[in-house]
Structure formats: C-alpha cells, structure tokens
Design a protein around this motif. Sequence first.
Motif, PDB file in Angstrom:
ATOM      1  N   ILE A   1      10.123  -3.615  11.203  1.00  0.00           N
ATOM      2  CA  ILE A   1       8.891  -3.873  10.461  1.00  0.00           C
ATOM      3  C   ILE A   1       7.757  -3.140  11.145  1.00  0.00           C
ATOM      4  O   ILE A   1       7.561  -3.262  12.355  1.00  0.00           O
TER       5      ILE A   1
ATOM      6  N   ALA B   1       4.033  -2.230  12.268  1.00  0.00           N
ATOM      7  CA  ALA B   1       2.882  -3.037  12.663  1.00  0.00           C
ATOM      8  C   ALA B   1       1.701  -2.106  12.808  1.00  0.00           C
ATOM      9  O   ALA B   1       1.874  -0.954  13.177  1.00  0.00           O
TER      10      ALA B   1
ATOM     11  N   LEU C   1       0.568  -5.111  10.024  1.00  0.00           N
ATOM     12  CA  LEU C   1       0.758  -5.377   8.609  1.00  0.00           C
ATOM     13  C   LEU C   1      -0.544  -5.905   8.012  1.00  0.00           C
ATOM     14  O   LEU C   1      -1.265  -6.650   8.674  1.00  0.00           O
TER      15      LEU C   1
ATOM     16  N   GLU D   1       1.082  -7.301   2.956  1.00  0.00           N
ATOM     17  CA  GLU D   1       2.363  -6.780   3.445  1.00  0.00           C
ATOM     18  C   GLU D   1       3.138  -7.870   4.184  1.00  0.00           C
ATOM     19  O   GLU D   1       4.363  -7.952   4.066  1.00  0.00           O
ATOM     20  N   LEU D   2       2.423  -8.698   4.944  1.00  0.00           N
ATOM     21  CA  LEU D   2       3.075  -9.806   5.639  1.00  0.00           C
ATOM     22  C   LEU D   2       3.707 -10.754   4.635  1.00  0.00           C
ATOM     23  O   LEU D   2       4.861 -11.162   4.792  1.00  0.00           O
TER      24      LEU D   2
ATOM     25  N   THR E   1       6.779  -9.100   3.227  1.00  0.00           N
ATOM     26  CA  THR E   1       7.839  -9.009   4.237  1.00  0.00           C
ATOM     27  C   THR E   1       8.519 -10.358   4.435  1.00  0.00           C
ATOM     28  O   THR E   1       9.751 -10.439   4.506  1.00  0.00           O
TER      29      THR E   1
END
Length: 120
Positions: A8, A10, A12, A16-17, A20
């Motif tokens: 993932i 970073a 985010l 986006e978090l 995800t």
Amino acid sequence: MNAPEKPIKAPLTVNELQATVDRWIKTFGVRYFSEMTNLAVLMEEVGELARLISRTYGEQSFKGKNIATDLGDELADVLFVLVCIANQTGVNLETAISKNLQKKTARDNQRHRNNPKLKP
C-alpha cells in the motif's frame, strides 16, 4: 488462499484509506462485521490504546512481562475499525472531517485562546 495485496502506497488520502480498507475486508475479511460488533471491537481497541498510553505516559506501570507495544499500531487499529464503520454506514470521512473542522472553527475560533487554563 489469496495472494497478498500489492504494498500500500503511503501517504493515503482519507478516501484512498476507505477504499483500501474496503478492498482488504472484501479480500481477507470476507465481509464487514455488523455495526454493533464493530462498535464493540472499537471499544476493545480504544481500551488497548488507553492501557498503552496510561502505562507509557501516565502513572500506571506494565505488569510482569507485559512490555510496551507500538503506539502507532494501536492507533492504526482504532482508525481501521472507525474506517470500517464509516464504510459500512456510507460515511465519506473526507467530507465528514471537513464539515467537522468547519463547525469547530466557527464555534471555537476564540474559545481556546480565551481559556485561562491553557495559558502558558
């Protein structure tokens, strides 16, 4: 067994978090727990965070072989469950935090500056 996701990136954005976490739940978690279960899980995670902070920064001491754990990991656990609750209830956290900060700014723009308890 499912292959691990790509690393993932970073940092985010909050959107986006949320996306995800949603992908993770659907890939590895099967489905979201109910809102009530996630509320209970959130309370558990907040309790773990409180225990760590009280022993690291407060007067409490660790018991026996219990040693400090990673504060960032405990905060991330709380955030993960909050994001799950937001996702399953349809809350866009970027929008919600923006509106919340606007509310706080309008309400509290002088309150803390005028609080004698906060003066150095």
